[in-house]
Design a protein around this motif. Structure first.
Motif, mmCIF file in Angstrom:
data_model
loop_
_atom_site.group_PDB
_atom_site.id
_atom_site.type_symbol
_atom_site.label_atom_id
_atom_site.label_comp_id
_atom_site.label_asym_id
_atom_site.label_seq_id
_atom_site.Cartn_x
_atom_site.Cartn_y
_atom_site.Cartn_z
ATOM 1 N N SER A 213 0.832 -1.201 0.000
ATOM 2 C CA SER A 213 0.000 0.000 0.000
ATOM 3 C C SER A 213 0.866 1.251 0.000
ATOM 4 O O SER A 213 1.980 1.259 0.535
ATOM 5 C CB SER A 213 -0.906 0.016 1.237
ATOM 6 N N ASN A 236 -2.464 -0.953 -3.296
ATOM 7 C CA ASN A 236 -3.519 -0.150 -2.683
ATOM 8 C C ASN A 236 -3.036 1.298 -2.596
ATOM 9 O O ASN A 236 -2.029 1.573 -1.941
ATOM 10 C CB ASN A 236 -3.845 -0.648 -1.277
ATOM 11 N N THR A 267 -6.506 -1.202 -5.659
ATOM 12 C CA THR A 267 -7.515 -0.486 -4.878
ATOM 13 C C THR A 267 -7.125 0.982 -4.768
ATOM 14 O O THR A 267 -5.970 1.298 -4.490
ATOM 15 C CB THR A 267 -7.657 -1.089 -3.466
ATOM 16 N N GLN A 269 -8.532 4.196 -2.562
ATOM 17 C CA GLN A 269 -9.452 4.381 -1.444
ATOM 18 C C GLN A 269 -9.251 5.735 -0.788
ATOM 19 O O GLN A 269 -8.140 6.154 -0.501
ATOM 20 C CB GLN A 269 -9.256 3.275 -0.408
#
Length: 676
Positions: A213, A236, A267, A269
């Motif tokens: 991430s 991420n 992802t 987010q």
């Protein structure tokens, strides 16, 4: 012993005492940690607090030390310094200063087997004598964290964030553990003026192939959308709530702030992605995208606001290069797409996907201007894409559109539980088949609630289901099928919809075939239900409640249809009306009571007029009702040109103020009589 600062009067200040107490406590924490992970242990391989204690002669290897740091997180000793710095940004206090004060070196173990040194990135780059047994704490604001020297690495490149290379070639590596990479470690400023594209991309490129991430802390990060941020597979991209990725103004027709192209398991987010529609340097073009997803799989966008883009907030399609595969399994969850210029979201090539609990609102500027547009390009397809419980309101075009370009390339899609209010059109399905439109609100639109039809690419529209939708107060029609004599619109289901207070028809089928219109409520419209056109054939209109409209149920030049079991009451003029060559229809078991409310003794419960011939009118019930305004006739076959109608077994007793039955037609058959 506490070493406290003294006040000017020579006494110990309260602030100094608290600061020194905190330093001492943090030193004890670090000493306790190093006692557990340091090279000397108590004999007997005991386990204390889940940590294995080895014998005094067994030294902990450097690899084990780093592994221990990774699991327990050395930075957690100092209140998870990297994350704290991420939250604090450039204004955060250095955590190492809170622990150490201005001191440079601390022995963190009673046995003096490991050392911790406060330093900076610049000092690491000039370090000519690195120590493999020292933990280096970088105290640069926004880049705080632990580093270790790796003497076995002579090749890794300096990325400024997790690997720092000294002038002498020493590689210092950040101890990360399970925390995400922080974009600020790599030089992202987030100050609203610096171009942070390269810095954030360095962070994204540092994510290992196995996955990880990147955290973008609060701040405004200027992005060169002509270059774009490009997450790799298994990445991420996490934006903190007040983080904004903003496009640097440009004059291009096409750009992407974030571009996910030919990737798997990505992802995005949180935070906000903002386009340049208010600062764009040209007046033409329509393809400046917030997030582009192309030829990618298993991509999720969650809890993100995407606004003010020159084109679309989200674009889902194919890679225009060598890999032209459709996207698969794209998830759009709790996202807001607002005030974008062309579309809230375009889906042009995708097999399997979901938009859930999201908002696609206030799209305006250049056509099509829809909240969501599912529109495959020729040669592409969109299938099994679901839009569920989304708000698609206040758009200049449609709330949601499904627009096929071949007979079956936009099929098996689901629109369920969405709010599509105050657009030009609520939902439109054109040139598309085998889709489901269930339990949506399409109210207050300036044109129609739901529009069904062909288009310039294909005239076929079949086997769609429209169930349980609410069409309230639209500017023209509630549900409309806009066919022509050349289109192939048929086998569609319209069931249990509420069409109330629309300016024209509640439900209108024009040039449609083999459609089932059943169990709908049409209340207070200009027309309750209306079938129009010489090729509007073989439709079944059954079991509907059609009340308080100006005209109840009307056929205009429409033949071979079945109207059965409908309740047509209290409409302003005729309750059930066949006009303009509507022939060979079956009018069966309908109930018409108290129609003609616009003027007393003027209009009829059932009216057959204007060359409407060869209709079967059977088992219907007509009553004038008990109101002060009552219909003229129960059944009125009003002109000689309406011929050979078969009117039998109707219950017309007390059906009209003037009479129960007027037969001015030619050759009307009443062989089994009617109750008059």
């Amino acid at each position: 012993m506490y070493r406290a600062a003294k006040a000017k009067n020579g006494t110990m200040s309260h602030i100094g005492l608290r600061r020194e107490r905190k330093r001492c406590i943090e030193r004890r924490k670090l000493s306790a940690y190093c006692e557990r992970t340091g090279p000397l242990r108590a004999a007997g391989h005991k386990t204390i607090g889940g940590i294995e204690m080895i014998g005094e002669k067994d030294k902990l290897s450097r690899r084990k030390l780093l592994a221990s740091l990774g699991v327990t997180g050395a930075a957690a000793i100092f209140m998870n310094s990297s994350l704290l710095a991420a939250k604090a940004g450039n204004h955060g206090l250095s955590v190492i200063n809170a622990a150490y004060g201005p001191g440079d070196v601390e022995e963190c173990n009673p046995l003096h087997r490991c050392r911790c040194r406060k330093t900076t990135i610049a000092e690491l780059r000039t370090n000519s004598s690195p120590d493999a047994d020292t933990l280096y704490f970088v105290a640069d604001r926004g880049k705080e964290g632990w580093f270790v020297y790796d003497p076995g690495d002579t090749a890794s490149a300096d990325n400024t964030g997790t690997i720092v290379v000294s002038a002498a070639g020493a590689r210092f590596k950040r101890v990360i553990g399970d925390e995400p990479l922080n974009a600020r470690w790599f030089g992202a400023a987030g100050d609203g003026s610096t171009d942070d594209t390269a810095a954030i991309q360095r962070a994204l490129d540092t994510v290992p192939a196995s996955g990880g991430s990147v955290l973008v802390p609060d701040g405004v990060y200027m992005i060169n959308a002509l270059v774009a941020l490009k997450p790799n597979s298994n990445t991420n991209l996490l934006l903190s709530p007040a983080a904004i990725l903003k496009a640097i103004p440009n004059a291009a027709n096409l750009y992407h702030i974030v571009n996910v192209i030919n990737k798997d398991r990505v992802t995005i987010q949180g935070g906000t992605i903002m386009g340049d529609r208010n600062e764009h340097l040209a007046s033409t073009g329509e393809h400046g995208m917030g997030i582009s997803i192309r030829s990618s799989r298993n991509v999720t966008i969650r809890d993100t606001v995407i606004r003010d883009c020159w084109g679309d907030a989200i674009y889902i399609g194919i890679d225009s290069g060598s890999n032209q595969a459709a996207c698969e399994n794209i998830q759009i969850l709790h996202v807001t797409c607002e005030n974008n210029r062309r579309q809230g979201m375009s889906v042009t090539s995708c097999i399997g996907g979901l938009a859930f609990g999201s908002r696609f609102i206030r799209t305006n500027g250049v056509e099509p201007q829809s909240g969501i547009d599912i529109e495959p390009n020729e040669g592409d397809a969109v299938r099994d894409f679901s839009v569920v419980e989304c708000d698609c309101s206040d758009n200049k075009g449609s709330g949601i559109a499904i627009y096929g370009t071949t007979a079956d390339n936009a099929r098996d899609n689901l629109l369920e539980g969405n709010v599509c209010d105050r657009n030009t059109r609520g939902i439109q399905i054109r040139g598309a088949s085998y889709n489901k439109v269930l339990y949506n609100s399409c109210s207050g639109n300036t044109d129609m609630g739901i529009r069904v039809g062909g288009n310039t690419k294909t005239g076929k529209n079949q086997y769609n289901q429209f169930i349980g939708n609410s069409m309230l107060g639209n500017g023209t029609k509630g549900i409309v099928v806009e066919g022509t004599s050349a289109t192939d619109i048929g086998y569609n289901l319209f069931q249990s919809n509420l069409c109330k207070g629309n300016q024209n028809e509640g439900i209108n089928l024009t040039h449609a075939r083999y459609c089932l219109v059943t169990d709908n409520q049409c209340d207070g419209n200009q027309f309750g239900i209306r079938l129009v056109g010489a090729t509007c054939l073989h439709n079944d209109v059954s079991g509907n409640l059609i009340v308080r409209n100006r005209y109840g149920l009307q056929l205009w030049e429409s033949s071979y249809n079945k109207l059965q079991g409908n309740i047509c009451n209290d409409n302003m003029q005729a309750g059930l009306w066949l006009r303009n060559k509507s022939g060979w229809n079956q009018i069966l078991s309908n109930t018409c009571i108290g129609n003609g409310q616009e003027a007393h003794n003027t209009y009829d419960n059932l009216l057959i007029a204007e060359m409407s011939s060869y209709n079967t009118i059977q088992m219907n019930t007509a009553r004038k009702g008990s109101g002060t305004v009552r219909p003229r006739y129960g059944l009125n076959i009003s002109d000689a040109a309406s011929s050979q109608n078969f009117a039998i077994n109707n219950d017309l007793l007390d059906g009209g103020e003037t009479a129960s039955f007027l037969d001015a037609g030619t050759g009307t058959i009443t062989a089994s009589a009617n109750r008059l």
